[in-house]
Motif scaffolding. Structure first.
Motif, short mmCIF file in Angstrom:
data_model
loop_
_atom_site.label_atom_id
_atom_site.label_comp_id
_atom_site.label_asym_id
_atom_site.label_seq_id
_atom_site.Cartn_x
_atom_site.Cartn_y
_atom_site.Cartn_z
N PRO A 163 0.81 -1.22 0.00
CA PRO A 163 0.00 0.00 0.00
C PRO A 163 0.85 1.27 0.00
CG PRO A 163 -0.19 -1.15 2.12
CD PRO A 163 0.55 -2.06 1.19
N PHE A 164 2.03 1.20 0.60
CA PHE A 164 2.93 2.35 0.62
C PHE A 164 3.35 2.72 -0.80
CE2 PHE A 164 7.30 3.89 0.43
CZ PHE A 164 7.25 5.01 1.25
N LEU A 165 3.84 1.74 -1.55
CA LEU A 165 4.32 2.02 -2.91
C LEU A 165 3.20 2.58 -3.79
CD1 LEU A 165 6.52 -1.17 -3.36
CD2 LEU A 165 7.36 1.20 -3.29
N ALA A 166 2.01 2.01 -3.64
CA ALA A 166 0.88 2.44 -4.48
C ALA A 166 0.37 3.83 -4.07
CB ALA A 166 -0.25 1.42 -4.40
N ALA A 167 0.65 4.24 -2.83
CA ALA A 167 0.21 5.55 -2.37
C ALA A 167 1.22 6.64 -2.71
CB ALA A 167 -0.05 5.53 -0.86
N VAL A 168 2.51 6.30 -2.68
CA VAL A 168 3.55 7.30 -2.91
C VAL A 168 3.72 7.59 -4.40
CG1 VAL A 168 6.04 7.76 -2.68
CG2 VAL A 168 4.75 6.82 -0.76
N PHE A 169 3.56 6.54 -5.23
CA PHE A 169 3.73 6.69 -6.67
C PHE A 169 2.42 6.32 -7.40
CE2 PHE A 169 8.03 5.42 -5.08
CZ PHE A 169 8.64 6.64 -5.29
N PRO A 170 2.21 6.86 -8.61
CA PRO A 170 0.93 6.64 -9.32
C PRO A 170 0.88 5.28 -10.03
CG PRO A 170 2.32 8.07 -10.62
CD PRO A 170 3.07 7.81 -9.34
N TYR A 171 1.13 4.22 -9.28
CA TYR A 171 1.20 2.89 -9.88
C TYR A 171 -0.18 2.23 -9.98
CZ TYR A 171 6.26 2.86 -8.71
OH TYR A 171 7.60 3.13 -8.60
N THR A 172 -0.35 1.41 -11.00
CA THR A 172 -1.37 0.37 -10.97
C THR A 172 -0.66 -0.92 -10.59
OG1 THR A 172 -1.08 -0.05 -13.34
CG2 THR A 172 -2.82 1.49 -12.70
N VAL A 173 -1.37 -1.86 -10.01
CA VAL A 173 -0.74 -3.03 -9.41
C VAL A 173 -1.34 -4.31 -9.97
CG1 VAL A 173 -0.09 -4.12 -7.22
CG2 VAL A 173 -0.49 -1.65 -7.30
N ARG A 174 -0.49 -5.28 -10.27
CA ARG A 174 -0.95 -6.59 -10.72
C ARG A 174 -0.25 -7.68 -9.91
NH1 ARG A 174 -4.09 -6.39 -15.19
NH2 ARG A 174 -3.84 -8.61 -15.62
N GLN A 175 -0.99 -8.73 -9.60
CA GLN A 175 -0.47 -9.86 -8.83
C GLN A 175 -0.26 -11.03 -9.78
OE1 GLN A 175 -0.16 -9.90 -5.28
NE2 GLN A 175 0.57 -12.01 -5.17
N ILE A 176 0.89 -11.68 -9.68
CA ILE A 176 1.12 -12.89 -10.48
C ILE A 176 0.34 -14.05 -9.86
CG2 ILE A 176 2.89 -14.65 -10.95
CD1 ILE A 176 4.71 -12.53 -11.91
N GLU A 177 -0.36 -14.78 -10.70
CA GLU A 177 -1.17 -15.92 -10.24
C GLU A 177 -0.26 -17.15 -10.17
OE1 GLU A 177 -4.70 -16.52 -12.57
OE2 GLU A 177 -5.03 -14.37 -12.78
#
Length: 264
Positions: A152-166
Motif C-alpha cells: 500500500p505504501f508504494l501504491a500511495a507514494v507513486f501513481p502505480y497500478t498493481v498486478r499480482q502474479i497468479e
C-alpha cells in the motif's frame, strides 16, 4: 531525454569502502568504465557503458561505513512533495531533499517494511542514459517479509497500478506505469537468513548470465540464486565482494510462458 514519469526507476548508486575494488569488480563483470571522481560531491564516480551513464559508486562519508548496498532512485518532478507522501504513508525520510548542484535534487527514504530507496528530481542529470543493454540497469524488485506494509505504501507514494502474479508458489506483484511494469515486489521466504533486512534488488543486464556469474564468483562474489532461465530471461542473484546484493539477467535467453496476472 524526456523527464521520466513519476515512480520510474531512474538511477542507482552504491557506497563502497573500497572504491577501487568496486570499480575493478564491476568493470570486469559488467564492462563498466568510470569517469573522474567528483571531489566536490564526495568522490561520486559515475559508471559508463559505451559512453552512457548507467550507475555510480561513491566512498562512504565519515560515520556512514557499513554494509555496501545498491540504492535505487525513483523519478519525481517534486522531491519535497514525494517526501511528504512518504511520511504520510508510514515511511521514513532518512535524508531530506537536497539539491546537488544543477544535477538535481535527491532524497533518501525507507519504506515501512525496511527497504531503503531514493527519490531523484532530475536537473541536468535526468538519470540512466541507457537501460536494458549489457552493463546497464534493467529491472528491480523490493524484497520484503511484510508485503502488507510495502504494497500500500508504494501504491500511495507513486501513481502505480498493481498486478499480482497468479502463482501459488510465489507471492509476487508488479507496479506499473502506463500499463508497463516498472518494479516488482517479492515476498521473502524462509530461504533468506533472518538477519537479511528488506531491500531493493537491482538487476543489471548481461550478454551471458553464466559467463557473468563465473567472472563474479572468481572475483570473490557469492552466488545466492541461479542461474535460472525464466520467461523474463536467464538470471542469477549475487552478493559482490563487499556484500552488496545485485542480480544479472540475460533478457535474450527465455523459457516458458509469461505467468498470468490479475489487477489488484
Amino acid at each position: 531525454m524526456a523527464v521520466q514519469p513519476e515512480g520510474t526507476p531512474c538511477w542507482a548508486d552504491a557506497m563502497f569502502s573500497d572504491l577501487e575494488g568496486a570499480k575493478s569488480f564491476y568493470g570486469e563483470v559488467l564492462g563498466w568504465t568510470f569517469g573522474e571522481s567528483s571531489s566536490e560531491y564526495g568522490n561520486y564516480t559515475q559508471a559508463y557503458v559505451n559512453g552512457k551513464a548507467v550507475a555510480a559508486v561513491v566512498p562512504p562519508m565519515a560515520g556512514q561505513e557499513g554494509q555496501s548496498q545498491w540504492c535505487l532512485y525513483f523519478a519525481s518532478p517534486d522531491a519535497a512533495a514525494a517526501a511528504a507522501r512518504i511520511r504520510e504513508n508510514g515511511g521514513e525520510v532518512l535524508m531530506e531533499p537536497m539539491q546537488v548542484g544543477d544535477f538535481g535534487t535527491m532524497c533518501l527514504a525507507r519504506e515501512p517494511s525496511g527497504a531503503v530507496f531514493g527519490i531523484w528530481q532530475g536537473g541536468v542529470h535526468e538519470g540512466f542514459e541507457a537501460t536494458a543493454v549489457p552493463g546497464a540497469y534493467c529491472w528491480a524488485e523490493v524484497f520484503t517479509r511484510e508485503p502488507e506494509k510495502a504494497d500500500p505504501f508504494l501504491a500511495a507514494v507513486f501513481p502505480y497500478t498493481v498486478r499480482q502474479i497468479e502463482d501459488s508458489n510465489v507471492d509476487f506483484r508488479t507496479f506499473n506505469l502506463r500499463e508497463q511494469p516498472v518494479l516488482g515486489r517479492m515476498r521473502m521466504t524462509d530461504d533468506f537468513p533472518p538477519e537479511v533486512p528488506s531491500y531493493v534488488n537491482v538487476y543489471f543486464t548481461v550478454a551471458d548470465c553464466d559467463e557473468a556469474v563465473a567472472k563474479a564468483t572468481k572475483l570473490g562474489a557469492v552466488l545466492r540464486f541461479g542461474p535460472m532461465t525464466s520467461p523474463f530471461g536467464r538470471f542469477a542473484a549475487l552478493s559482490d565482494p563487499q556484500g552488496a546484493n545485485f542480480s544479472v539477467i540475460d533478457v535474450t535467453t527465455t523459457e516458458g510462458e509469461m505467468p498470468p496476472t490479475t489487477d489488484v
